[in-house]
Write a protein that holds these residues in place. Sequence first.
Motif, PDB file in Angstrom:
ATOM      1  N   GLY A   1       0.804  -1.224  -0.006  1.00 16.33           N
ATOM      2  CA  GLY A   1      -0.117   0.060  -0.007  1.00 16.33           C
ATOM      3  C   GLY A   1       0.721   1.339   0.039  1.00 16.33           C
ATOM      4  N   ASN A   2       0.181   2.194  -0.124  1.00 17.61           N
ATOM      5  CA  ASN A   2       0.710   3.710   0.187  1.00 17.61           C
ATOM      6  C   ASN A   2       1.256   4.021   1.507  1.00 17.61           C
ATOM      7  N   GLY A   3       2.352   3.591   1.782  1.00 15.16           N
ATOM      8  CA  GLY A   3       2.969   3.652   2.948  1.00 15.16           C
ATOM      9  C   GLY A   3       2.378   2.807   3.968  1.00 15.16           C
ATOM     10  N   SER A   4       2.932   2.439   5.099  1.00 18.18           N
ATOM     11  CA  SER A   4       2.363   1.703   6.067  1.00 18.18           C
ATOM     12  C   SER A   4       1.013   2.296   6.722  1.00 18.18           C
ATOM     13  N   ASP A   5       0.884   3.454   6.923  1.00 18.86           N
ATOM     14  CA  ASP A   5      -0.396   4.212   7.329  1.00 18.86           C
ATOM     15  C   ASP A   5      -1.521   3.729   6.623  1.00 18.86           C
ATOM     16  N   GLU A   6      -1.303   3.584   5.148  1.00 23.20           N
ATOM     17  CA  GLU A   6      -2.476   2.996   4.611  1.00 23.20           C
ATOM     18  C   GLU A   6      -2.688   1.676   4.544  1.00 23.20           C
TER      19      GLU A   6
ATOM     20  N   ASP B   1       2.579 -18.387   9.528  1.00 18.43           N
ATOM     21  CA  ASP B   1       2.152 -19.677   9.101  1.00 18.43           C
ATOM     22  C   ASP B   1       1.453 -20.380   9.981  1.00 18.43           C
ATOM     23  N   SER B   2       1.955 -20.101  11.573  1.00 18.98           N
ATOM     24  CA  SER B   2       1.293 -21.027  12.483  1.00 18.98           C
ATOM     25  C   SER B   2      -0.073 -20.268  13.156  1.00 18.98           C
ATOM     26  N   HIS B   3      -0.038 -19.118  13.134  1.00 21.10           N
ATOM     27  CA  HIS B   3      -1.048 -18.007  13.504  1.00 21.10           C
ATOM     28  C   HIS B   3      -1.814 -17.598  12.452  1.00 21.10           C
ATOM     29  N   PRO B   4      -2.982 -18.024  12.079  1.00 16.92           N
ATOM     30  CA  PRO B   4      -3.861 -17.457  10.853  1.00 16.92           C
ATOM     31  C   PRO B   4      -4.333 -16.118  11.230  1.00 16.92           C
ATOM     32  N   ASN B   5      -4.304 -15.618  12.574  1.00 19.71           N
ATOM     33  CA  ASN B   5      -4.804 -14.349  12.968  1.00 19.71           C
ATOM     34  C   ASN B   5      -3.930 -13.243  13.101  1.00 19.71           C
ATOM     35  N   LEU B   6      -2.579 -13.638  12.585  1.00 18.82           N
ATOM     36  CA  LEU B   6      -1.626 -12.661  12.771  1.00 18.82           C
ATOM     37  C   LEU B   6      -1.450 -11.841  11.214  1.00 18.82           C
ATOM     38  N   LEU B   7      -1.104 -10.630  11.370  1.00 17.01           N
ATOM     39  CA  LEU B   7      -0.936  -9.561  10.658  1.00 17.01           C
ATOM     40  C   LEU B   7       0.308  -8.769  10.778  1.00 17.01           C
ATOM     41  N   VAL B   8       1.408  -8.763   9.951  1.00 15.00           N
ATOM     42  CA  VAL B   8       2.687  -7.998  10.629  1.00 15.00           C
ATOM     43  C   VAL B   8       2.449  -6.898   9.268  1.00 15.00           C
ATOM     44  N   THR B   9       2.512  -5.616   9.824  1.00 17.53           N
ATOM     45  CA  THR B   9       2.934  -4.355   8.860  1.00 17.53           C
ATOM     46  C   THR B   9       4.321  -4.131   9.086  1.00 17.53           C
TER      47      THR B   9
ATOM     48  N   ALA C   1      14.985   3.970   4.225  1.00 18.14           N
ATOM     49  CA  ALA C   1      15.378   5.264   3.666  1.00 18.14           C
ATOM     50  C   ALA C   1      14.374   5.731   2.636  1.00 18.14           C
ATOM     51  N   LEU C   2      13.291   5.304   2.414  1.00 13.46           N
ATOM     52  CA  LEU C   2      12.481   5.601   1.364  1.00 13.46           C
ATOM     53  C   LEU C   2      10.865   6.398   1.562  1.00 13.46           C
ATOM     54  N   ALA C   3      10.862   7.170   2.885  1.00 16.09           N
ATOM     55  CA  ALA C   3       9.829   7.793   3.229  1.00 16.09           C
ATOM     56  C   ALA C   3       9.187   8.787   2.422  1.00 16.09           C
ATOM     57  N   GLY C   4      10.134   9.434   1.645  1.00 16.07           N
ATOM     58  CA  GLY C   4       9.264  10.061   0.456  1.00 16.07           C
ATOM     59  C   GLY C   4       8.670   9.342  -0.844  1.00 16.07           C
ATOM     60  N   LEU C   5       8.936   8.053  -0.974  1.00 15.47           N
ATOM     61  CA  LEU C   5       8.272   7.113  -1.852  1.00 15.47           C
ATOM     62  C   LEU C   5       7.056   6.666  -1.507  1.00 15.47           C
ATOM     63  N   ARG C   6       6.866   6.543  -0.244  1.00 12.05           N
ATOM     64  CA  ARG C   6       5.450   5.964   0.358  1.00 12.05           C
ATOM     65  C   ARG C   6       5.379   4.721   0.067  1.00 12.05           C
ATOM     66  N   VAL C   7       5.939   3.817   0.555  1.00 12.70           N
ATOM     67  CA  VAL C   7       5.601   2.300   0.325  1.00 12.70           C
ATOM     68  C   VAL C   7       5.487   1.496   1.644  1.00 12.70           C
ATOM     69  N   GLY C   8       4.305   0.782   1.872  1.00 10.71           N
ATOM     70  CA  GLY C   8       4.189  -0.133   3.219  1.00 10.71           C
ATOM     71  C   GLY C   8       3.620  -1.338   2.646  1.00 10.71           C
ATOM     72  N   TYR C   9       3.673  -2.343   3.746  1.00  8.88           N
ATOM     73  CA  TYR C   9       3.359  -3.694   2.941  1.00  8.88           C
ATOM     74  C   TYR C   9       2.846  -4.543   4.440  1.00  8.88           C
TER      75      TYR C   9
END
Length: 351
Positions: free
Chosen positions: A83-88, A197-205, A213-221
């Motif tokens: 997404g467009n930065g981890s905030d999104e 893989d062992s915890h289907p309820n877990l999401l890591v951002t 060092a790419l704060a100006g690019l706005r990439v999160g996942y």
Amino acid sequence: MSRFWSDTARRLTPYVPGEQPKLDKLVKLNTNESPYGPSPRAIEAIAQAASEDLRRYPDPNSDALKAALARYHSVAPAQVFVGNGSDEVLAHAFVALLKHDAPLRFPDITYSFYPVYCGLFGIASTAIPLTDTLEIDPADYAGGSGPIIFPNPNAPTGRLLPLATIAQILAANPGVPVVIDEAYIDYGGESAIPLVDSHPNLLVTRTFSKSRALAGLRVGYAVGSAELVEGLERVKNSFNSYPLGRPAQAGAIASVEDEPHFRDSCARVIASREWLDRALTDLGFEVLPSGANFVFARHPKHAGATLAAALRERAIIVRHFKLPRIDDYLRITVGTDEECEALVDALKTLV
């Protein structure tokens, strides 16, 4: 306020981003940006992507970037969301995963976007107090019924939870979504991604804004089970089907593929953080243990607001939060060695 505002707009208390002043010779230690530049390979890839092809929409699924991240983290591409930065990314997670009947749980001192998103999306929440030493106690998250989100390391405290403690919280909450916000994990922590893989309820951002060092690019996942990621995709495609432009995707892929630059930058920041911790301690500051690219410190004889204002007069800006329990603390980004030395020299005259 305008009479044309919706009730939602009237009720919101928006997030206040870190200041980006346009001052000459500024020592900027307030927004946790990397003191070092991004991978040269990323800069080259961004430049190459700035071509006539910009007339066309980018890949809406960012398949090449997802594949690169999947290889890097040893997961399947279907387990990766971008997404467009981890905030999104976090915003989509709030809508897709964290909006349930039971209140969302997060620490009382944490990333201040969490309560903002709760207000925006109409999510009930419960703030769980940190301990007297400003730590997350896993016992406080046992026995509840609502979803959970917190950063690791926590922000703005910088305190890091070991992976065993994350696993303990997950074991106590198998029936609710748990989101771990790892914006700063690369500065000395152990990622929870191997637990997905062992915890289907877990999401890591994660984000490219800090250690890459790419704060100006706005990439999160985010990384999680394919089912959780599908929920995020449904929200994304109901909001913005093309969140990452061609240069952003190209630059992020090149950054992931330049491991030596990434490791070197992280190591330099960690070394500077340890020096800064010692220097502040020598000046009488109480410095919390940090696993991030910042330190959280207070001086027993000086108010945080007073020190922040005095530093600003010397063209050095740090982050001060006017909040209960932490209003005497300063959050200080780890800058270059020269910037850290300038900060310490200024504090010597103030304390």
